[in-house]
Design an enzyme around this catalytic site. Structure first.
Site, PDB file in Angstrom:
ATOM      1  N   HIS A  86       0.831  -1.206   0.000  1.00  0.00           N
ATOM      2  CA  HIS A  86       0.000   0.000   0.000  1.00  0.00           C
ATOM      3  C   HIS A  86       0.867   1.258   0.000  1.00  0.00           C
ATOM      4  O   HIS A  86       0.655   2.188  -0.792  1.00  0.00           O
ATOM      5  CB  HIS A  86      -0.929  -0.013   1.225  1.00  0.00           C
ATOM      6  CG  HIS A  86      -1.813   1.181   1.312  1.00  0.00           C
ATOM      7  ND1 HIS A  86      -1.448   2.330   1.973  1.00  0.00           N
ATOM      8  CD2 HIS A  86      -3.043   1.413   0.809  1.00  0.00           C
ATOM      9  CE1 HIS A  86      -2.419   3.222   1.884  1.00  0.00           C
ATOM     10  NE2 HIS A  86      -3.405   2.688   1.181  1.00  0.00           N
ATOM     11  N   ARG A  99      -9.046   6.051  -8.378  1.00  0.00           N
ATOM     12  CA  ARG A  99      -9.554   5.301  -7.234  1.00  0.00           C
ATOM     13  C   ARG A  99     -10.477   6.211  -6.415  1.00  0.00           C
ATOM     14  O   ARG A  99     -10.012   7.191  -5.840  1.00  0.00           O
ATOM     15  CB  ARG A  99      -8.403   4.811  -6.351  1.00  0.00           C
ATOM     16  CG  ARG A  99      -7.326   4.008  -7.073  1.00  0.00           C
ATOM     17  CD  ARG A  99      -6.178   3.745  -6.102  1.00  0.00           C
ATOM     18  NE  ARG A  99      -5.059   3.067  -6.712  1.00  0.00           N
ATOM     19  CZ  ARG A  99      -4.038   3.689  -7.305  1.00  0.00           C
ATOM     20  NH1 ARG A  99      -4.019   5.020  -7.377  1.00  0.00           N
ATOM     21  NH2 ARG A  99      -3.037   3.001  -7.820  1.00  0.00           N
ATOM     22  N   ARG A 145     -12.928   4.035 -11.104  1.00  0.00           N
ATOM     23  CA  ARG A 145     -13.270   2.758 -10.490  1.00  0.00           C
ATOM     24  C   ARG A 145     -14.240   2.995  -9.336  1.00  0.00           C
ATOM     25  O   ARG A 145     -14.000   3.838  -8.468  1.00  0.00           O
ATOM     26  CB  ARG A 145     -12.003   2.074  -9.960  1.00  0.00           C
ATOM     27  CG  ARG A 145     -12.254   0.705  -9.348  1.00  0.00           C
ATOM     28  CD  ARG A 145     -10.957   0.047  -8.911  1.00  0.00           C
ATOM     29  NE  ARG A 145     -10.378   0.688  -7.740  1.00  0.00           N
ATOM     30  CZ  ARG A 145      -9.191   0.348  -7.213  1.00  0.00           C
ATOM     31  NH1 ARG A 145      -8.456  -0.597  -7.792  1.00  0.00           N
ATOM     32  NH2 ARG A 145      -8.730   0.961  -6.146  1.00  0.00           N
ATOM     33  N   GLU A 192      -9.183  -8.934 -12.407  1.00  0.00           N
ATOM     34  CA  GLU A 192      -8.282  -9.056 -11.257  1.00  0.00           C
ATOM     35  C   GLU A 192      -8.253 -10.453 -10.661  1.00  0.00           C
ATOM     36  O   GLU A 192      -7.379 -10.752  -9.839  1.00  0.00           O
ATOM     37  CB  GLU A 192      -8.719  -8.090 -10.151  1.00  0.00           C
ATOM     38  CG  GLU A 192      -8.764  -6.634 -10.579  1.00  0.00           C
ATOM     39  CD  GLU A 192      -9.463  -5.779  -9.548  1.00  0.00           C
ATOM     40  OE1 GLU A 192      -8.764  -5.275  -8.645  1.00  0.00           O
ATOM     41  OE2 GLU A 192     -10.696  -5.629  -9.628  1.00  0.00           O
ATOM     42  N   GLY A 201      -6.093  -5.379 -13.703  1.00  0.00           N
ATOM     43  CA  GLY A 201      -5.503  -4.992 -12.418  1.00  0.00           C
ATOM     44  C   GLY A 201      -4.440  -6.004 -12.052  1.00  0.00           C
ATOM     45  O   GLY A 201      -4.693  -6.955 -11.300  1.00  0.00           O
ATOM     46  N   ASN A 210      -1.863  -6.080 -10.199  1.00  0.00           N
ATOM     47  CA  ASN A 210      -1.442  -6.298  -8.807  1.00  0.00           C
ATOM     48  C   ASN A 210      -2.251  -7.430  -8.179  1.00  0.00           C
ATOM     49  O   ASN A 210      -1.720  -8.413  -7.654  1.00  0.00           O
ATOM     50  CB  ASN A 210      -1.623  -5.024  -7.979  1.00  0.00           C
ATOM     51  CG  ASN A 210      -0.739  -3.888  -8.449  1.00  0.00           C
ATOM     52  OD1 ASN A 210       0.184  -4.090  -9.221  1.00  0.00           O
ATOM     53  ND2 ASN A 210      -1.019  -2.690  -7.974  1.00  0.00           N
ATOM     54  N   ASP A 211      -3.585  -7.272  -8.217  1.00  0.00           N
ATOM     55  CA  ASP A 211      -4.450  -8.299  -7.630  1.00  0.00           C
ATOM     56  C   ASP A 211      -4.429  -9.586  -8.445  1.00  0.00           C
ATOM     57  O   ASP A 211      -4.529 -10.688  -7.889  1.00  0.00           O
ATOM     58  CB  ASP A 211      -5.888  -7.782  -7.525  1.00  0.00           C
ATOM     59  CG  ASP A 211      -6.116  -6.989  -6.236  1.00  0.00           C
ATOM     60  OD1 ASP A 211      -5.186  -6.935  -5.411  1.00  0.00           O
ATOM     61  OD2 ASP A 211      -7.210  -6.434  -6.062  1.00  0.00           O
ATOM     62  N   CYS A 267      -3.799  -1.393 -15.605  1.00  0.00           N
ATOM     63  CA  CYS A 267      -3.724  -0.293 -14.631  1.00  0.00           C
ATOM     64  C   CYS A 267      -2.991  -0.693 -13.355  1.00  0.00           C
ATOM     65  O   CYS A 267      -2.934   0.078 -12.403  1.00  0.00           O
ATOM     66  CB  CYS A 267      -5.114   0.238 -14.290  1.00  0.00           C
ATOM     67  SG  CYS A 267      -6.162  -0.934 -13.412  1.00  0.00           S
TER      68      CYS A 267
END
Length: 895
Positions: free
Chosen positions: A474, A580, A636, A763, A784, A786-787, A849
């Site tokens: 984060h 976001r 989003r 994701e 996405g 990352n996820d 993204c």
């Protein structure tokens, strides 16, 4: 199969090769150094004769410990060539030939591999060298150097053993009044010795060798040579070389070549010198020679850094003819290679020799200027100029950095999550960070880890330092989005937030103390260190324009505020790929309303709470549309789990209960019920919008009302509403129906037509494998990554730091999958998404993204598989623009 390749120019007038056995194109076989020596031979540069033993032999030798039989004969033929050209004989006591034996991998690894100089000296040849040169001190000093280097590299004797002897001899000389006329300077330790003291040192060196290895120092020159060749090959696997290859992703199977070359001596008195010179300044890129030299020295004296060298321009005063010749050679080499050269040279008795020429390493700033200037000079094309810049280093051009004069040692080190250097007061919680920042204080937020609740504090802090977390934790993601320096995963940071103190390494840290963090290196320092701002140079702006004319991938930004949007546009963003909305809920006026919505028992009460947020969120969207006038904005809908919005300490819970006129036990019960064992896979994303449709309705209304009002003011608006964490077709349809219904109601109210898109993030693996079904309803997909990486691997991106270093060391993972996309697993799934989606909906847009959208290596992959756009934090946009152009150029070169 051939193993030995000759190179070298005329030597003492005894002859020369018409052409070397190799060339620059043979770096895989000859290594970079050997290929360079061969190429310089071919273009008439004065290179001492020698031969290169193929790098292909290195890995074979390391596996078997043996050499092919034919190698012995080829080495003997190579030695005969050097002897014929030099007029000297290897091992001959009257006209001894001495050798340098150097490593040389295909990819430059400066200082990582081993070399040995002055090879061939023994008790007899040292006397012959003394007679031949009429310089006994030079001969003994060369023998002393050889025993020391051979002992360390080949015999594995610690260098300290020899340094102790030197130090003791120095003390002995200090007790004796030695006449100045017979004193000489030792180039390595800068101490004064006599010929007699050098002889004593040599004797003691040999005694030390016998004591440690239980064998005499080898006197047979050929035994010395073969042992050294083996040692150079073995240095491919020494600790520093292995670590260097890991850092720079150099393949382990390349191996190193071995270059055996006639020695030339820069330590033969005032007529001799050695140095290193760059054809242009590698620090700032200016078009002028840049380097250093030492008179009466050998090459390792400069590398050792114990003697202070002189600026290269001073060579003009001491050796004017050699200096003029050197400048001509630099220009010739640069024009031949069409790149800046890093050149090692030696002047032996007023005669100039070039020992190595390789592509010069340079700062990112210098790389940009050199590439631009060389194009303007007609040396390279625009395309080559773009390829000359490291996309990974572009970020370093955009952030404040420590002044070069800073020499302070860091007290701790973590992961360099977001580049830039900044100083500030340590604060351990976000609320205090906000208060102090509003008073004008520069704050560094120091946390064990950060969460969405820390966004307010992060927005006000100048930088962040966390004890845990990885490169996509984060703190790291938000830091890059905010363009603020950040160091995460600082393993030797221990925080006691209650006591408002921490331990940074062995240094106690209290709240209010000033520290400096360098997000480009991961270093943490005590006190405030001087920094300087980076600015785009005219050369970099020009190269970015060139890149934009070549790349196929569009580049958007991840931006949540008008300020970020404006900054991203300045850096060349072509829209917002991820806005976001959850970060907009954490302001003081909004968090209370959000908490009321979560705790409300009925839809009506939830709507009433959300009505308080609507005008604020609507204004946010209006300002972002205004900043991105004419460019698409992908927004989003709410993504994080609800528990992140709720208070954790007793005082705040009590205050919330009082404001809502609810029993405190009831509030605590709701907070407890919303806590999840694995919130990343829990009640979040589209699941919130389905269970609480009022959230999606409010956000859609804010988006479209802001869009209509922006259009009324002449702003061109292109909204794209993005539904997160979809895993089934019905989930997406449910949310799309709400968005479309609200959009139609708002457009009817304003009597304005808004051209908008509705899409989803991909994701979770299930969304990927049903991409064809989702594509029938979606206008766009945004990956996405990352996820998606998290769910494909089953890794928590916040906790991977516990085992990632070991996984990388053991080669279980080749790289951090949260930094560079995993092509084999995650990449395969992305390819499936593209194939299924475009088969079902040929017009669908597909973007990325996740943080991989700003990673140069990942961008190459995204270009190859046909992604339409990547989106990244504002400060990574120039990197993405360059990387996308380089990907297009690489593809063009292969076709």
């Amino acid at each position: 199969m051939r193993y030995v390749y000759r190179f070298g120019n005329y030597y003492y007038g005894k002859g020369r090769l018409a052409r070397a056995d190799g060339s620059a194109r043979m770096s895989a076989i000859l290594g970079g150094k050997g290929a360079g020596l061969a190429e310089m031979t071919n273009i008439g540069i004065p290179v001492p004769p020698g031969f290169t033993i193929s790098a292909e032999l290195c890995i074979r030798f390391l596996k078997t410990g043996k050499y092919p039989k034919r190698l012995l004969q080829e080495v003997k033929e190579g030695m005969k060539f050097i002897e014929e050209v030099t007029g000297r004989k290897f091992g001959n006591p009257d006209r001894p030939l001495l050798l340098s034996v150097r490593s040389g991998a295909k990819v430059s690894m400066p200082g990582m591999l081993d070399s040995v100089l002055n090879l061939g000296l023994n008790d007899e040849t040292v006397e012959g060298l003394a007679r031949l040169t009429n310089n006994r001190y030079f001969a003994y000093d060369s023998y002393r150097r050889f025993i020391e280097m051979f002992g360390e590299v080949v015999l594995q004797i610690p260098r300290e053993e020899f340094e102790k002897i030197l130090e003791e001899e120095k003390k002995t000389l200090e007790k004796i009044k030695v006449p100045k006329a017979i004193k000489y300077q030792n180039q390595i330790s800068c101490q004064e010795f006599t010929e007699n003291s050098l002889q004593r040192i040599i004797k003691r060196y040999k005694e030390k060798v016998l004591q440690i290895i239980k064998k005499p120092f080898p006197q047979d020159p050929y035994e010395q040579l073969w042992q050294t060749i083996s040692a150079v090959f073995k240095s491919w696997n020494n600790e520093r070389a292995v670590e260097y290859r890991r850092i720079y992703n150099i393949p382990e199977n390349l191996g190193t070549a071995v270059n055996v070359q006639a020695m030339v001596f820069g330590n033969m008195g005032e007529t001799s010198a050695t140095g290193v010179v760059f054809s242009r300044n590698p620090a700032d890129g200016s078009n002028e020679p840049y380097g250093e030299f030492l008179i009466n020295a050998q090459g390792e004296d400069i590398v050792a850094g114990i003697r202070t060298p002189q600026p290269i321009e001073w060579l003009k005063a001491t050796h004017p003819k050699n200096y003029a010749q050197l400048l001509k050679i630099l220009k010739k080499l640069e024009r031949h290679y069409r790149d800046v050269q890093d050149v090692e040279f030696t002047i032996e008795d007023n005669r100039l020799w070039i020992l190595q020429s390789r592509r010069a390493k340079r700062t990112p700033q210098a790389a940009v200027k050199i590439a631009y200037d060389m194009h303007k000079e007609g040396l390279i094309s625009k395309e080559e100029a773009i390829l000359r810049i490291s996309a990974k280093e572009v970020e370093a051009l955009l952030h404040p950095k420590l002044e070069e004069s800073v020499k302070v040692l860091p007290v701790a080190k973590g992961l360099p999550a977001s580049p830039g250097a900044v100083s500030g007061e340590v604060v351990f919680n976000s609320s205090k960070a906000i208060k102090l920042a509003k008073r004008g204080k520069k704050i560094i937020l120091v946390r064990t880890k950060t969460s969405a609740e820390d966004v307010g504090g992060m927005a006000h802090a100048v930088g962040f330092l966390t004890a845990t977390g990885g490169m996509t934790s984060h703190a790291a993601v938000v830091a890059r989005g905010l363009g603020k320096p950040c160091v995460v995963g600082c393993a030797n940071l221990y925080i006691d937030e209650q006591a408002k103190k921490a331990l940074l390494g062995s240094q106690p840290i209290k709240e209010g103390m000033v520290i400096t963090i360098d997000g480009s290196t991961g270093n943490v320092y005590l006190g405030a260190l001087p920094t300087k701002e980076s600015e785009f140079s005219k050369e970099f702006l020009a190269i970015l324009r060139w890149a934009d004319s070549i790349r196929k991938l569009n580049v958007r930004t991840n931006a949540d505020t008008p300020k970020d949007a404006s900054l991203a546009r300045k850096f060349g963003a072509e829209g917002i790929g991820l806005c976001r909305t959850e970060h907009m809920f954490f302001g003081p006026k909004r968090i209370q309303a959000m908490r009321e919505m979560i705790l409300a028992p009925t839809p009506e009460q939830r709507k009433k709470a959300l009505e308080k947020i609507l005008p604020l969120q609507k204004q946010d969207f209006f300002e972002i549309f205004k900043a991105m006038d004419g460019l698409p904005v992908a927004i989003r809908t709410l993504d994080p789990p609800l528990h992140e919005f709720l208070p954790k300490d007793e005082a705040q819970i009590k205050k919330l209960a009082q404001s809502m006129k609810l029993p405190i036990d009831k509030v605590k019960q709701t907070i407890s019920q919303l806590q999840e064992d694995n919130p990343m896979l829990g009640f979040r994303g589209c699941r919130l919008g389905i269970i609480y449709p009022e959230i999606t309705e409010m956000q859609a209304r804010a988006i479209f009302e802001a869009a209509c009002e922006a259009i009324k003011q002449g702003i061109k608006v292109l909204p794209e509403v993005m539904v997160p964490l979809v895993g089934s077709e019905k989930e997406f349809i449910h949310q799309k129906q709400i968005i479309d219904r609200v959009a139609n109601l708002v457009m009817a109210k304003y009597q304005i037509k808004v051209n908008y898109l509705v899409g989803t993030m991909i994701e979770v693996p299930r969304a990927a494998v049903i991409a064809d079904k989702l594509a029938k309803h979606a206008d766009f997909f945004s990956l996405g990554t990352n996820d998606l990486t998290q769910t494909v691997f089953g890794y928590s991106r916040d906790d991977i730091g516990n085992f990632l270093p070991q996984y990388l060391e053991l080669k279980i993972l080749e790289h951090n999958p949260f930094q560079t996309v995993d092509r084999e697993g995650v990449g395969s799934l992305i390819k499936t998404v593209i194939k299924l989606a475009r088969r079902a909906n040929p017009k669908i847009k597909i973007g990325v993204c996740g943080e991989h959208g700003g990673d140069a290596e990942s961008i190459v992959f995204f270009h190859q598989i046909g992604i339409d756009y990547v989106s990244c934090s504002p400060h990574r946009i120039p990197t993405a623009r360059i990387a996308a152009a380089q990907a297009a150029l690489s593809e063009k070169q292969k076709s």
